[in-house]
Design a protein around this motif. Structure first.
Motif, PDB file in Angstrom:
ATOM      1  N   ALA A  82       0.814  -1.222   0.000  1.00 15.99           N
ATOM      2  CA  ALA A  82       0.000   0.000   0.000  1.00 15.99           C
ATOM      3  C   ALA A  82       0.843   1.266   0.000  1.00 15.99           C
ATOM      4  N   ALA A  83       2.013   1.222   0.655  1.00 13.73           N
ATOM      5  CA  ALA A  83       2.862   2.411   0.738  1.00 13.73           C
ATOM      6  C   ALA A  83       3.475   2.790  -0.612  1.00 13.73           C
ATOM      7  N   TYR A  84       3.391   1.897  -1.577  1.00  6.87           N
ATOM      8  CA  TYR A  84       3.986   2.142  -2.902  1.00  6.87           C
ATOM      9  C   TYR A  84       2.940   2.338  -3.993  1.00  6.87           C
ATOM     10  N   ILE A  85       1.662   2.174  -3.645  1.00  8.00           N
ATOM     11  CA  ILE A  85       0.592   2.217  -4.632  1.00  8.00           C
ATOM     12  C   ILE A  85      -0.214   3.493  -4.450  1.00  8.00           C
ATOM     13  N   GLY A  86      -0.539   4.169  -5.543  1.00  5.99           N
ATOM     14  CA  GLY A  86      -1.348   5.379  -5.482  1.00  5.99           C
ATOM     15  C   GLY A  86      -2.748   5.097  -4.970  1.00  5.99           C
ATOM     16  N   ALA A  87      -3.401   6.143  -4.455  1.00  4.69           N
ATOM     17  CA  ALA A  87      -4.717   5.988  -3.836  1.00  4.69           C
ATOM     18  C   ALA A  87      -5.744   5.402  -4.795  1.00  4.69           C
ATOM     19  N   MET A  88      -5.644   5.715  -6.060  1.00  7.40           N
ATOM     20  CA  MET A  88      -6.626   5.250  -7.042  1.00  7.40           C
ATOM     21  C   MET A  88      -6.061   4.145  -7.935  1.00  7.40           C
ATOM     22  N   SER A  89      -4.928   3.567  -7.536  1.00  7.75           N
ATOM     23  CA  SER A  89      -4.277   2.556  -8.371  1.00  7.75           C
ATOM     24  C   SER A  89      -4.490   1.162  -7.804  1.00  7.75           C
ATOM     25  N   SER A  90      -4.280   0.165  -8.651  1.00 11.10           N
ATOM     26  CA  SER A  90      -4.356  -1.232  -8.244  1.00 11.10           C
ATOM     27  C   SER A  90      -2.942  -1.807  -8.177  1.00 11.10           C
ATOM     28  N   PRO A  91      -2.746  -2.890  -7.426  1.00 13.36           N
ATOM     29  CA  PRO A  91      -1.425  -3.513  -7.375  1.00 13.36           C
ATOM     30  C   PRO A  91      -0.966  -3.946  -8.763  1.00 13.36           C
ATOM     31  N   SER A  92       0.303  -3.724  -9.046  1.00 11.46           N
ATOM     32  CA  SER A  92       0.874  -4.112 -10.329  1.00 11.46           C
ATOM     33  C   SER A  92       1.327  -5.569 -10.287  1.00 11.46           C
ATOM     34  N   GLU A 135      -0.633 -19.815  11.301  1.00 13.62           N
ATOM     35  CA  GLU A 135      -0.484 -19.484   9.882  1.00 13.62           C
ATOM     36  C   GLU A 135      -0.808 -18.007   9.637  1.00 13.62           C
ATOM     37  N   ARG A 136      -1.804 -17.478  10.328  1.00 10.90           N
ATOM     38  CA  ARG A 136      -2.136 -16.057  10.173  1.00 10.90           C
ATOM     39  C   ARG A 136      -0.960 -15.181  10.603  1.00 10.90           C
ATOM     40  N   GLN A 137      -0.299 -15.567  11.702  1.00 10.43           N
ATOM     41  CA  GLN A 137       0.825 -14.766  12.174  1.00 10.43           C
ATOM     42  C   GLN A 137       1.949 -14.749  11.142  1.00 10.43           C
ATOM     43  N   MET A 138       2.193 -15.869  10.491  1.00  8.14           N
ATOM     44  CA  MET A 138       3.217 -15.913   9.445  1.00  8.14           C
ATOM     45  C   MET A 138       2.778 -15.090   8.233  1.00  8.14           C
ATOM     46  N   VAL A 139       1.491 -15.071   7.946  1.00 12.99           N
ATOM     47  CA  VAL A 139       0.979 -14.248   6.839  1.00 12.99           C
ATOM     48  C   VAL A 139       1.176 -12.770   7.154  1.00 12.99           C
ATOM     49  N   LEU A 140       0.936 -12.373   8.398  1.00 14.77           N
ATOM     50  CA  LEU A 140       1.163 -10.974   8.785  1.00 14.77           C
ATOM     51  C   LEU A 140       2.635 -10.600   8.653  1.00 14.77           C
ATOM     52  N   LEU A 141       3.520 -11.543   8.970  1.00 15.27           N
ATOM     53  CA  LEU A 141       4.950 -11.302   8.783  1.00 15.27           C
ATOM     54  C   LEU A 141       5.259 -11.147   7.292  1.00 15.27           C
ATOM     55  N   ALA A 142       4.652 -11.994   6.467  1.00 21.33           N
ATOM     56  CA  ALA A 142       4.846 -11.881   5.014  1.00 21.33           C
ATOM     57  C   ALA A 142       4.350 -10.534   4.501  1.00 21.33           C
ATOM     58  N   ARG A 143       3.216 -10.077   5.031  1.00 18.22           N
ATOM     59  CA  ARG A 143       2.681  -8.769   4.620  1.00 18.22           C
ATOM     60  C   ARG A 143       3.667  -7.655   4.966  1.00 18.22           C
ATOM     61  N   ALA A 144       4.253  -7.722   6.171  1.00 18.93           N
ATOM     62  CA  ALA A 144       5.232  -6.704   6.573  1.00 18.93           C
ATOM     63  C   ALA A 144       6.470  -6.749   5.687  1.00 18.93           C
ATOM     64  N   LEU A 145       6.933  -7.948   5.341  1.00 21.33           N
ATOM     65  CA  LEU A 145       8.108  -8.071   4.478  1.00 21.33           C
ATOM     66  C   LEU A 145       7.835  -7.543   3.077  1.00 21.33           C
ATOM     67  N   THR A 146       6.587  -7.624   2.654  1.00 15.49           N
ATOM     68  CA  THR A 146       6.206  -7.141   1.324  1.00 15.49           C
ATOM     69  C   THR A 146       6.340  -5.621   1.237  1.00 15.49           C
ATOM     70  N   GLN A 147       6.350  -4.951   2.381  1.00 17.21           N
ATOM     71  CA  GLN A 147       6.644  -3.513   2.390  1.00 17.21           C
ATOM     72  C   GLN A 147       8.095  -3.241   2.016  1.00 17.21           C
ATOM     73  N   GLN A 148       8.942  -4.297   2.048  1.00 16.56           N
ATOM     74  CA  GLN A 148      10.382  -4.175   1.827  1.00 16.56           C
ATOM     75  C   GLN A 148      11.002  -3.150   2.781  1.00 16.56           C
ATOM     76  N   PRO A 149      10.717  -3.294   4.077  1.00 15.96           N
ATOM     77  CA  PRO A 149      11.254  -2.333   5.053  1.00 15.96           C
ATOM     78  C   PRO A 149      12.701  -2.645   5.387  1.00 15.96           C
ATOM     79  N   LYS A 150      13.345  -1.698   6.013  1.00 17.18           N
ATOM     80  CA  LYS A 150      14.695  -1.905   6.550  1.00 17.18           C
ATOM     81  C   LYS A 150      14.650  -2.175   8.052  1.00 17.18           C
ATOM     82  N   ILE A 151      13.523  -1.804   8.673  1.00 15.88           N
ATOM     83  CA  ILE A 151      13.318  -1.998  10.098  1.00 15.88           C
ATOM     84  C   ILE A 151      11.992  -2.725  10.285  1.00 15.88           C
ATOM     85  N   LEU A 152      11.977  -3.722  11.154  1.00 11.22           N
ATOM     86  CA  LEU A 152      10.774  -4.510  11.387  1.00 11.22           C
ATOM     87  C   LEU A 152      10.430  -4.450  12.870  1.00 11.22           C
TER      88      LEU A 152
END
Length: 260
Positions: A102-112, A143-160
């Motif tokens: 979401a941090a990389y996608i415009g408000a009116m855009s869809s995921p690429s 499994e949900r907790q691992m999915v939430l971790l995957a979601r955070a990694l998808t942000q490609q952060p440097k700090i978690l």
């Protein structure tokens, strides 16, 4: 990347919950935040994430005060894994993970296509790609907790930042998640996580911060902070630190509560 917490004061209204804490976390380090309920661990996290305005001090990333950053820039630098997440919508797991873009996608855009590929790679990295087409509300808590971790990694952060990520997990899933924490640190992430188990600090921490009541605060190496005396003072119970030798010859420490 370095996150510096300098003399931070945070709380609600006129009430100071955390007062004058300073911590530094660098790339590749895991900071384990310990302390009893009610001392301000979650409040501190809200301030680090920009959800709660700090009342004093600074939160710096690579020398820049993040209070001057737009929320999108903070989200690109800092990922967040909450204690739990309950959704009433029947999203597929892959859709939940793509939300991390979401941090990389415009408000009116869809995921690429690239956004979806990054999400799929996060699922693969955590060994849960097989869940991608499952309904998020129909998978287990672990499994949900691992999915939430995957979601955070998808942000490609440097700090978690991870708020009690093992709180709803069984023993096996706790171990697997802590293994992932170690692997992510080896890849260069700076990680701050809270836990109610001091043993977790022995398993994956580079350093430990111990918050106590009345704004007492200690930070240092695991062996310096996770001691019988410090745990007794912080939690009000007697604990014995037991050392043993692992299968590879390494020394392993664990906390054993001493019941009356």
């Amino acid at each position: 990347m370095i996150m510096e917490i300098k003399d931070i004061i945070c709380g609600y209204g006129n009430r100071k919950v955390v007062n004058g804490i300073s911590i530094t976390v660098e790339s590749g380090e895991v900071l384990c935040l310990l302390g009893p309920n009610g001392v301000g661990k979650t409040t501190l996290f809200k301030s680090l994430l920009g959800f709660l305005k700090v009342k004093g001090g600074n939160v710096m990333i690579d020398g820049e005060d993040i209070s001057k950053w737009p929320r999108k820039k903070i989200a690109q630098a800092v990922g967040y894994v909450p204690q739990a997440h309950n959704s009433s919508f029947e999203f597929k797991v892959l859709d939940v993970v793509v939300m991390g873009r979401a941090a990389y996608i415009g408000a009116m855009s869809s995921p690429s296509k690239k956004d979806v590929e990054i999400a799929e790679e996060s699922l693969r990295a955590l060994g849960i790609y097989f869940l991608k087409d499952r309904i998020y509300t129909e998978i287990s808590g672990g499994e949900r907790q691992m999915v939430l971790l995957a979601r955070a990694l998808t942000q490609q952060p440097k700090i978690l930042i991870m708020d009690e990520p093992t709180s709803n997990l069984d023993y096996g899933n706790q171990v697997r998640l802590l293994q992932q924490v170690n692997e992510l640190a080896k890849k260069g992430l700076a990680i701050i996580m809270t836990t109610h188990s001091p043993d977790h600090a022995f398993l994956c921490s580079s350093k430990v911060a111990l918050l106590e009541r009345n704004n007492k605060f200690k930070v240092g190496s695991v062996n310096d902070i996770v001691t019988e005396r410090n745990l007794r003072e912080a939690y009000g119970v007697k604990v014995s630190i037991v050392k043993t030798i692992g299968s590879n010859g390494e020394e392993i420490s664990t906390c054993v509560p001493l019941l009356n």
